[in-house]
Design an enzyme around this catalytic site. Structure first.
Site, PDB file in Angstrom:
ATOM      1  N   ASP A 250       8.272  21.937 -45.987  1.00 15.70           N
ATOM      2  CA  ASP A 250       8.139  20.955 -44.715  1.00 15.70           C
ATOM      3  C   ASP A 250       6.980  20.622 -44.121  1.00 15.70           C
ATOM      4  OD1 ASP A 250       8.408  23.206 -43.308  1.00 15.70           O
ATOM      5  OD2 ASP A 250      10.592  23.193 -43.305  1.00 15.70           O
ATOM      6  N   LYS A 272       9.145  15.675 -42.189  1.00 16.69           N
ATOM      7  CA  LYS A 272       8.871  14.292 -41.485  1.00 16.69           C
ATOM      8  C   LYS A 272       8.331  13.253 -42.481  1.00 16.69           C
ATOM      9  CE  LYS A 272       9.320  14.454 -36.565  1.00 16.69           C
ATOM     10  NZ  LYS A 272       8.527  14.865 -35.431  1.00 16.69           N
ATOM     11  N   MET A 385       7.152  24.276 -29.995  1.00 15.21           N
ATOM     12  CA  MET A 385       7.315  22.799 -29.995  1.00 15.21           C
ATOM     13  C   MET A 385       7.125  22.384 -28.470  1.00 15.21           C
ATOM     14  SD  MET A 385      10.576  22.754 -32.320  1.00 15.21           S
ATOM     15  CE  MET A 385      11.212  24.458 -32.164  1.00 15.21           C
TER      16      MET A 385
HETATM   17  N1  SAH Z   1       9.456  28.849 -37.929  1.00 12.22           N
HETATM   18  C1  SAH Z   1       8.255  28.670 -37.204  1.00 12.22           C
HETATM   19  C2  SAH Z   1       8.558  27.601 -36.129  1.00 12.22           C
HETATM   20  C3  SAH Z   1       9.151  26.488 -36.288  1.00 12.22           C
HETATM   21  S1  SAH Z   1       8.983  25.425 -34.869  1.00 12.22           S
HETATM   22  C4  SAH Z   1       7.731  30.023 -36.769  1.00 12.22           C
HETATM   23  O1  SAH Z   1       8.230  31.018 -37.182  1.00 12.22           O
HETATM   24  O2  SAH Z   1       6.602  29.656 -36.764  1.00 12.22           O
HETATM   25  C5  SAH Z   1       7.527  24.369 -34.767  1.00 12.22           C
HETATM   26  C6  SAH Z   1       6.542  25.042 -33.785  1.00 12.22           C
HETATM   27  O3  SAH Z   1       5.946  26.188 -34.093  1.00 12.22           O
HETATM   28  C7  SAH Z   1       5.581  24.067 -33.603  1.00 12.22           C
HETATM   29  O4  SAH Z   1       5.870  23.002 -32.845  1.00 12.22           O
HETATM   30  C8  SAH Z   1       4.552  24.713 -32.955  1.00 12.22           C
HETATM   31  O5  SAH Z   1       4.823  25.037 -31.635  1.00 12.22           O
HETATM   32  C9  SAH Z   1       4.765  26.248 -33.733  1.00 12.22           C
HETATM   33  N2  SAH Z   1       3.732  26.575 -34.680  1.00 12.22           N
HETATM   34  C10 SAH Z   1       4.121  26.675 -36.013  1.00 12.22           C
HETATM   35  N3  SAH Z   1       2.963  26.811 -36.611  1.00 12.22           N
HETATM   36  C11 SAH Z   1       1.781  26.843 -35.831  1.00 12.22           C
HETATM   37  C12 SAH Z   1       0.461  26.783 -36.165  1.00 12.22           C
HETATM   38  N4  SAH Z   1      -0.007  27.199 -37.194  1.00 12.22           N
HETATM   39  N5  SAH Z   1      -0.224  26.914 -34.819  1.00 12.22           N
HETATM   40  C13 SAH Z   1       0.292  26.608 -33.909  1.00 12.22           C
HETATM   41  N6  SAH Z   1       1.650  26.481 -33.774  1.00 12.22           N
HETATM   42  C14 SAH Z   1       2.561  26.622 -34.519  1.00 12.22           C
END
Ligand code: SAH
Length: 470
Positions: A250, A272, A385
């Site tokens: 994704d 998306k 998010m």
């Molecule tokens: N499963 C993922 C989170 C998914 S929700 C995890 O464990 O990281 C998606 C959110 O994760 C984004 O909106 C952002 O807030 C955060 N996120 C994921 N990767 C990121 C990155 N490289 N830098 C900053 N925020 C990140």
């Protein structure tokens, strides 16, 4: 070939180590792992060998080396720091026809010791024939990352079924094909993932039903791809990425991580779409099930950790219902990845004894969070998010009692070469987003720990132009 590779049985046999220092202790430990009875000749012992001698694990002859010492041993290792002694050991041992190794002096050796990857009963030995032990060690380290830790247990499982398989398949060719399938399929993966009983049952089933010509079942790997930097993948993630037939990934998966999936695997984007229509979760479930039922190894590659705001739970729920073998590989979640690469410790003895992860996802224009638990003192709040609803988030935190000047950070595309970090507070954060045109994925970190960033930031992304406008 300068040396003939061999594996030597020294279980319950006497072996001699000359020297009582740390290097000798390491050699003693190695010989003991192979079951030898070790005697150490040395005037003095290092602490570790002293303890072993007291415990009766080694026999200590407290004396300088004498040539007669080497008689009656299966092998001799010289590990003293005295070149003359080492040489005498080598000559005396060779005269008696006993194999000898002198540490770091290949010319005095009749055998040399390889670097080893130990997955007993599977052993991988690497040697540079004495040319560069460091090179051999580096190569060994690379092999360590590729060979699953449970490889030995796999060999042990296979051994249990060897006779049965021999009875079932008459030709070596049939047996080879059967084992190749087993060793690269769900049985092996179950075992690597710690599902020993399931692996046993699946192998038993496979042996009994193999001739029925049934189609192989596929499997699904739900893998955490981490926050972006490919170096943050786990060994297991990388291995599964390189053996998958099809990859469902994704939006959060960076190109750098995607590039590490098997080159000829089919890659399907399920994030998306351009028109902002997300592939529905149930469509992803259906797709995974369909592909696995076709016998494919399906890699469901998710950003960060699959169980952290990642819907990993829902996905494996469907797989469990359908009886499709699966495993979940944790990944570094955005919170820990971004915190580390931004230089913001999530806890700190002086200012944060707890840390809470929440989602700031907007539902019908509002955010449903337990604000009172978020505004507790000495606590770091990490918001996933949280970009779209940032204004509401900051406002609610202040309404519920958090100070407007509470430090807060935005980490955009954390851990990647494109990482940007912005430092402000609850009052200024929403404006920073507008001014600096901050986009998803962005993580929000609120708490006193954010102050530490100024001193602790260490990671230098490639684009630093806009960083830290405060
Ligand atoms: N499963 C993922 C989170 C998914 S929700 C995890 O464990 O990281 C998606 C959110 O994760 C984004 O909106 C952002 O807030 C955060 N996120 C994921 N990767 C990121 C990155 N490289 N830098 C900053 N925020 C990140």
């Amino acid at each position: 070939m300068k040396f003939l590779p061999m594996f030597m049985r020294i279980k319950d046999r006497p072996c001699l180590v000359v020297g009582g220092g740390d290097v000798a202790a390491r050699k003693v430990a190695l010989l003991q792992r192979a079951g030898a009875h070790v005697t150490v000749v040395a005037p003095a012992l290092c602490e570790m060998l002293m303890q072993q001698s007291k415990d009766g694990q080694v026999t200590h002859q407290q004396a300088a080396f004498a040539p007669a010492d080497v008689t009656d041993y299966a092998l001799v290792i010289a590990a003293t720091d005295d070149a003359a002694v080492n040489q005498r050991v080598s000559i005396a041992t060779q005269e008696r026809g006993v194999p000898v190794n002198v540490v770091d002096q290949p010319k005095l050796c009749t055998f040399i010791m390889p670097s080893i990857v130990d997955r007993s009963p599977v052993l991988i030995a690497v040697s540079s024939s004495g040319a560069s032990p460091v090179l051999a060690r580096l190569l060994r380290a690379r092999l360590e990352t590729f060979v699953p830790a449970a490889y030995g247990r796999l060999a042990a499982l296979v051994e249990k079924f060897r006779t049965q398989v021999k009875v079932r398949f008459k030709t070596t060719n049939e047996r080879r094909i059967f084992w190749e399938k087993i060793l690269q399929g769900p049985v092996a993966e179950m075992l690597f993932a710690g599902q020993e009983k399931a692996a046993y049952a699946a192998l038993e089933h496979a042996v009994q039903n193999a001739s029925a010509g049934e189609q192989a079942t596929g499997e699904v790997y739900v893998v955490g791809g981490g926050p972006g930097d490919p170096d943050l993948l786990t060994f297991r993630a990388l291995r599964l990425m390189q053996q998958a037939d099809v990859v469902l990934y994704d939006r959060l998966i960076t190109q750098e991580v995607l590039d590490l999936t098997r080159r000829d695997a089919e890659r399907i984007y399920v994030g998306k779409r351009r028109n902002y229509h997300t592939v529905r979760q149930d469509e992803i479930h259906e797709l995974m099930v369909r592909l696995a039922k076709q016998g494919k190894r399906v890699l469901r590659l998710k950003g960060g950790d699959p169980f952290m705001f990642g819907r990993g739970g829902e996905e494996i729920d469907t797989l469990a219902e359908e009886g499709i073998p699966f495993q979940v590989v944790p990944g570094i979640t955005a919170a820990t990845g971004c915190a580390a690469y931004a230089g913001i410790p999530l806890t700190h003895r002086d200012c944060a004894q707890s840390c809470i992860f929440v989602t700031g996802h907007l539902k019908d224009g509002s955010i449903n969070l337990n604000w009172d638990t978020l505004v507790q003192p000495q606590q770091t709040v990490v918001i996933y998010m949280g970009l779209k609803g940032l204004q509401i988030l900051c406002r609610e935190l202040m309404t519920h009692g958090m100070a407007g000047n509470m430090p807060a950070a935005l980490v955009e595309q954390g851990t990647t070469p494109r990482q940007r970090v912005f430092i402000g507070n609850l009052e200024t954060l929403p404006n920073i987003v507008k001014a600096a045109d901050v986009h998803a994925p962005t993580l929000v970190i609120v708490g006193e720990v954010v102050r530490l960033q100024e001193k602790l930031a260490w990671f230098e992304p490639m684009t630093t132009s806009n960083a830290n406008p405060t």
